[in-house]
Design a protein around this motif. Structure first.
Motif, PDB file in Angstrom:
ATOM      1  N   UNK A   1       0.979  -1.416  -0.511  1.00  0.00           N
ATOM      2  CA  UNK A   1       0.419  -0.250   0.155  1.00  0.00           C
ATOM      3  C   UNK A   1       1.027   0.799   0.010  1.00  0.00           C
ATOM      4  N   UNK A   2       0.673   2.315  -0.751  1.00  0.00           N
ATOM      5  CA  UNK A   2       1.498   3.694  -0.918  1.00  0.00           C
ATOM      6  C   UNK A   2       0.649   4.730  -0.533  1.00  0.00           C
ATOM      7  N   UNK A   3       0.504   5.236   0.356  1.00  0.00           N
ATOM      8  CA  UNK A   3      -0.339   6.577   0.811  1.00  0.00           C
ATOM      9  C   UNK A   3       0.500   8.113   0.071  1.00  0.00           C
ATOM     10  N   UNK A   4       0.195   9.092  -0.561  1.00  0.00           N
ATOM     11  CA  UNK A   4       0.338   9.933  -1.191  1.00  0.00           C
ATOM     12  C   UNK A   4       0.185  10.987  -0.895  1.00  0.00           C
ATOM     13  N   UNK A   5       1.897  11.854  -1.043  1.00  0.00           N
ATOM     14  CA  UNK A   5       0.609  13.236  -1.162  1.00  0.00           C
ATOM     15  C   UNK A   5       0.106  14.076  -2.266  1.00  0.00           C
ATOM     16  N   UNK A   6      -0.114  15.233  -2.431  1.00  0.00           N
ATOM     17  CA  UNK A   6       0.034  15.929  -3.881  1.00  0.00           C
ATOM     18  C   UNK A   6       1.857  15.579  -4.218  1.00  0.00           C
ATOM     19  N   UNK A   7       2.136  16.528  -3.391  1.00  0.00           N
ATOM     20  CA  UNK A   7       3.455  16.770  -3.763  1.00  0.00           C
ATOM     21  C   UNK A   7       4.406  16.331  -4.509  1.00  0.00           C
ATOM     22  N   UNK A   8       4.092  15.062  -4.805  1.00  0.00           N
ATOM     23  CA  UNK A   8       5.162  13.879  -4.525  1.00  0.00           C
ATOM     24  C   UNK A   8       4.618  12.975  -6.243  1.00  0.00           C
ATOM     25  N   UNK A   9       5.911  13.233  -6.874  1.00  0.00           N
ATOM     26  CA  UNK A   9       6.055  13.055  -8.610  1.00  0.00           C
ATOM     27  C   UNK A   9       5.228  11.348  -8.824  1.00  0.00           C
ATOM     28  N   UNK A  10       4.536  11.678  -9.570  1.00  0.00           N
ATOM     29  CA  UNK A  10       3.568  10.314  -9.917  1.00  0.00           C
ATOM     30  C   UNK A  10       4.058   9.884 -10.438  1.00  0.00           C
ATOM     31  N   UNK A  11       5.297  10.284 -11.350  1.00  0.00           N
ATOM     32  CA  UNK A  11       6.160   8.594 -12.113  1.00  0.00           C
ATOM     33  C   UNK A  11       6.397   7.588 -10.627  1.00  0.00           C
ATOM     34  N   UNK A  12       6.873   8.012  -9.286  1.00  0.00           N
ATOM     35  CA  UNK A  12       7.553   7.776  -8.265  1.00  0.00           C
ATOM     36  C   UNK A  12       6.549   6.329  -8.070  1.00  0.00           C
ATOM     37  N   UNK A  13       5.218   6.637  -8.515  1.00  0.00           N
ATOM     38  CA  UNK A  13       4.155   5.184  -8.429  1.00  0.00           C
ATOM     39  C   UNK A  13       4.488   4.352  -9.144  1.00  0.00           C
ATOM     40  N   UNK A  14       5.582   4.416 -10.380  1.00  0.00           N
ATOM     41  CA  UNK A  14       6.140   3.318 -11.068  1.00  0.00           C
ATOM     42  C   UNK A  14       6.711   1.846 -10.720  1.00  0.00           C
ATOM     43  N   UNK A  15       7.351   2.641  -9.304  1.00  0.00           N
ATOM     44  CA  UNK A  15       8.256   2.212  -9.087  1.00  0.00           C
ATOM     45  C   UNK A  15       7.732   1.488  -7.787  1.00  0.00           C
ATOM     46  N   UNK A  16       6.029   1.191  -7.504  1.00  0.00           N
ATOM     47  CA  UNK A  16       5.321   0.290  -6.567  1.00  0.00           C
ATOM     48  C   UNK A  16       3.900  -0.598  -7.310  1.00  0.00           C
ATOM     49  N   UNK A  17       4.659  -1.364  -8.984  1.00  0.00           N
ATOM     50  CA  UNK A  17       3.794  -2.036  -9.770  1.00  0.00           C
ATOM     51  C   UNK A  17       2.441  -2.522  -8.576  1.00  0.00           C
ATOM     52  N   UNK A  18       2.639  -3.375  -7.364  1.00  0.00           N
ATOM     53  CA  UNK A  18       1.930  -4.225  -6.809  1.00  0.00           C
ATOM     54  C   UNK A  18       0.780  -3.439  -5.917  1.00  0.00           C
ATOM     55  N   UNK A  19       0.733  -2.358  -5.671  1.00  0.00           N
ATOM     56  CA  UNK A  19       0.584  -1.306  -4.706  1.00  0.00           C
ATOM     57  C   UNK A  19      -0.526  -0.794  -4.989  1.00  0.00           C
ATOM     58  N   UNK A  20      -1.272  -1.016  -3.633  1.00  0.00           N
ATOM     59  CA  UNK A  20      -2.874   0.018  -3.020  1.00  0.00           C
ATOM     60  C   UNK A  20      -2.682   0.859  -3.445  1.00  0.00           C
ATOM     61  N   UNK A  21      -2.835   2.182  -3.744  1.00  0.00           N
ATOM     62  CA  UNK A  21      -2.869   3.842  -4.609  1.00  0.00           C
ATOM     63  C   UNK A  21      -3.269   4.411  -3.236  1.00  0.00           C
ATOM     64  N   UNK A  22      -3.118   5.583  -2.562  1.00  0.00           N
ATOM     65  CA  UNK A  22      -4.436   5.684  -1.727  1.00  0.00           C
ATOM     66  C   UNK A  22      -3.609   7.171  -1.574  1.00  0.00           C
ATOM     67  N   UNK A  23      -4.520   8.415  -2.307  1.00  0.00           N
ATOM     68  CA  UNK A  23      -3.744   9.501  -2.271  1.00  0.00           C
ATOM     69  C   UNK A  23      -4.606  10.401  -1.136  1.00  0.00           C
ATOM     70  N   UNK A  24      -3.821  11.167   0.041  1.00  0.00           N
ATOM     71  CA  UNK A  24      -4.141  11.651   0.719  1.00  0.00           C
ATOM     72  C   UNK A  24      -3.822  13.268   1.041  1.00  0.00           C
ATOM     73  N   UNK A  25      -3.755  13.592  -0.444  1.00  0.00           N
ATOM     74  CA  UNK A  25      -3.990  15.478  -0.326  1.00  0.00           C
ATOM     75  C   UNK A  25      -2.843  16.210   0.459  1.00  0.00           C
ATOM     76  N   UNK A  26      -3.286  16.641   1.266  1.00  0.00           N
ATOM     77  CA  UNK A  26      -1.484  17.750   1.701  1.00  0.00           C
ATOM     78  C   UNK A  26      -1.832  18.617   0.762  1.00  0.00           C
ATOM     79  N   UNK A  27      -2.657  19.217   0.195  1.00  0.00           N
ATOM     80  CA  UNK A  27      -2.554  19.829  -0.802  1.00  0.00           C
ATOM     81  C   UNK A  27      -2.350  21.540  -0.162  1.00  0.00           C
ATOM     82  N   UNK A  28      -1.290  22.396   0.315  1.00  0.00           N
ATOM     83  CA  UNK A  28      -1.849  23.965   0.756  1.00  0.00           C
ATOM     84  C   UNK A  28      -2.672  24.212   1.760  1.00  0.00           C
ATOM     85  N   UNK A  29      -3.609  25.374   1.468  1.00  0.00           N
ATOM     86  CA  UNK A  29      -4.578  25.379   1.760  1.00  0.00           C
ATOM     87  C   UNK A  29      -5.468  24.678   1.935  1.00  0.00           C
ATOM     88  N   UNK A  30      -5.893  24.017   0.669  1.00  0.00           N
ATOM     89  CA  UNK A  30      -7.182  23.502   0.328  1.00  0.00           C
ATOM     90  C   UNK A  30      -7.384  22.670   1.023  1.00  0.00           C
TER      91      UNK A  30
END
Length: 493
Positions: free
Chosen positions: A33-62
């Protein structure tokens, strides 16, 4: 507690995917499982091909998921289904205003084992990519990183008076107020300052001024979060040390045609030049249509005079099949080996085979015309079912014939609507094979500047209608990047 449950708090770096650490890449490769931030480069998820990906935001004041909810989700996923390996992928560094300490505390409280994988912080990387060193002999021997977010509390600006360089994170909205407080604390209004938005990426934008003017300069440039502001004399070095945003490909939209399973080495080289890379998979590799026939041929490799490889993918597939057969490089026996160019030669060398022949000019036609084979020699070409005919034709013209064995097949891969839309802004397209040229022309047309690798690819590109073609000087990824620069008329001398 389950034995497998484990959390890796991984710093994703400041935006350039090439700045991920090797340890971070390893953690992603083993993640469930990967819990990923808004600022992390999307290309990095290619290193986790079998993982469940969950986006957890963390975008400034949004609005985004709360930190408490993220902590709870980390623990929940780590304990799920008997235990999972969870990566919390965080922009920048885990412990530099990343709230990684709170996530580590949550793991400790739940008795979930964890590790911290530091990342490259934007506080250092964004200035570096803007040509601003945070320390410089004779100019600055100390630096501090502070936050500009009101909810994180005001910094004690008086205690910062002896620090040479300040890096302000998350402070664009409060920049005018922070600059005023720094002046009130004793800094001269004329102190150089610069703000870097989206540092280390093709979207990087820089505004420079002084403490008295930086807020206005940032507003004039339209700079918003994410951004880093640097305050200090080192900012004066920017014009002398700029390197990233002055490169030929900076901010250009470059399409990389590739297979979905291929590596991203070309994309990495282009991003290092500041290009905005659009990876567009147009073909995909599939298993050979007749595995048994291939294995019969491979079991007799040593009976051939020459074995010829004309692509890196061919080399990869060859050794994969040999491994499945329980064989290795010794299967070649006394057979001599030829490679179409330096990239294929290097791929062979990684498997312990130093080619006996590589043409001085890469390309199948050059290989066929220059191969030091005599009449009666048994020649074997290992390739895909769509290999170009240039090699066969060049050998036939010399009175030689070659057997061909299909190592793998290729099929078209339909691009998504988003991928097709990205093509509309393309400055140049890279083509590394004739099949890629044909596939691209079919889905997007030929009204593009293209940089091509090898005469074979150039010929195929012209045949399908491309006219704005730049040929790489050799069959290497570095040369293809140079060709992309030349195609746009921006090649640096």
């Amino acid at each position: 507690m389950t034995a497998r449950a484990f959390v890796s708090l991984v710093g994703a770096g400041p935006g350039d995917p090439g700045l991920l650490t090797l340890r971070g890449r390893s953690a992603l490769a083993s993640a469930d499982v990967v819990l990923v931030d808004y600022l992390a480069a999307p290309e990095l998820l290619a290193h986790a091909p079998r993982a469940e990906v969950i986006y957890v935001g963390k975008k400034g004041y949004s609005p985004y998921i709360s930190q408490q909810d993220i902590n709870a989700l980390l623990i929940e996923k780590a304990l799920e289904d008997g235990g999972k390996r969870v990566v919390r992928l965080k922009g920048g560094d885990v412990f530099v205003f990343g709230r990684g300490g709170e996530e580590a505390q949550a793991c400790r409280a739940a008795s979930v084992p964890f590790e911290v994988v530091p990342g490259v912080t934007s506080a250092i990387a964004a200035p570096a990519y803007a040509g601003i060193p945070v320390t410089q002999r004779g100019m600055a021997s100390s630096f501090a990183v502070i936050t500009g977010r009101e909810q994180d509390g005001d910094a004690d600006y008086g205690n910062l008076s002896g620090v040479d360089t300040l890096m302000l994170l998350m402070g664009v909205r409060n920049l005018a107020a922070v600059a005023r407080k720094l002046v009130e604390a004793g800094r001269a209004p004329s102190t150089p300052a610069a703000t870097v938005q989206w540092g280390t990426t093709a979207r990087q934008k820089v505004a420079a001024g002084t403490l008295a003017t930086i807020a206005d300069e940032v507003a004039r440039a339209g700079i918003e979060a994410p951004a880093v502001t640097i305050v200090g004399d080192v900012v004066r070095l920017r014009e002398e040390l700029r390197w990233f945003d002055t490169s030929a490909l900076f901010g250009r939209n470059v399409v990389v045609t590739r297979t979905r399973d291929g590596n991203s080495a070309l994309a990495d080289l282009l991003r290092a030049k500041g290009a905005n890379v659009v990876e567009l998979p147009l073909i995909k590799f599939v298993p050979t249509s007749d595995t048994m026939a291939l294995y019969r041929t491979l079991s007799q490799l040593r009976s051939y005079t020459w074995v010829i490889l004309t692509s890196q993918q061919g080399v990869s597939e060859l050794f994969r099949h040999l491994e499945e057969m329980g064989q290795d490089a010794r299967a070649f026996g006394d057979a001599r080996v030829a490679a179409v160019g330096p990239a294929t030669a290097r791929a062979l060398e990684r498997h312990g085979i130093r080619p006996d022949f590589v043409p001085s000019t890469p390309g199948a036609a050059h290989l066929g015309s220059a191969l030091p084979a005599r009449a009666g020699a048994r020649l074997l070409h290992l390739a895909s079912h769509l290999a170009e005919p240039d090699l066969d034709e060049a050998l036939f013209a010399r009175g030689l014939t070659v057997e061909r064995a299909e190592l793998y097949g290729t099929e078209p891969n339909e691009p998504s609507d988003d991928e097709l839309a990205a093509l509309q802004a393309a400055d140049v397209v890279t083509l590394a094979s004739g099949s890629a040229a044909r596939a691209f022309a079919e889905v997007a047309g030929t009204n593009f500047k293209v940089a091509v690798m090898g005469p074979q690819t150039e010929k195929a590109a012209r045949e399908v209608g491309f006219t704005k073609i730049t040929l790489a000087r050799e069959a290497s990824l570095e040369a293809l990047v140079e060709a992309a620069e030349s195609a746009m008329g921006t090649m640096k001398g």
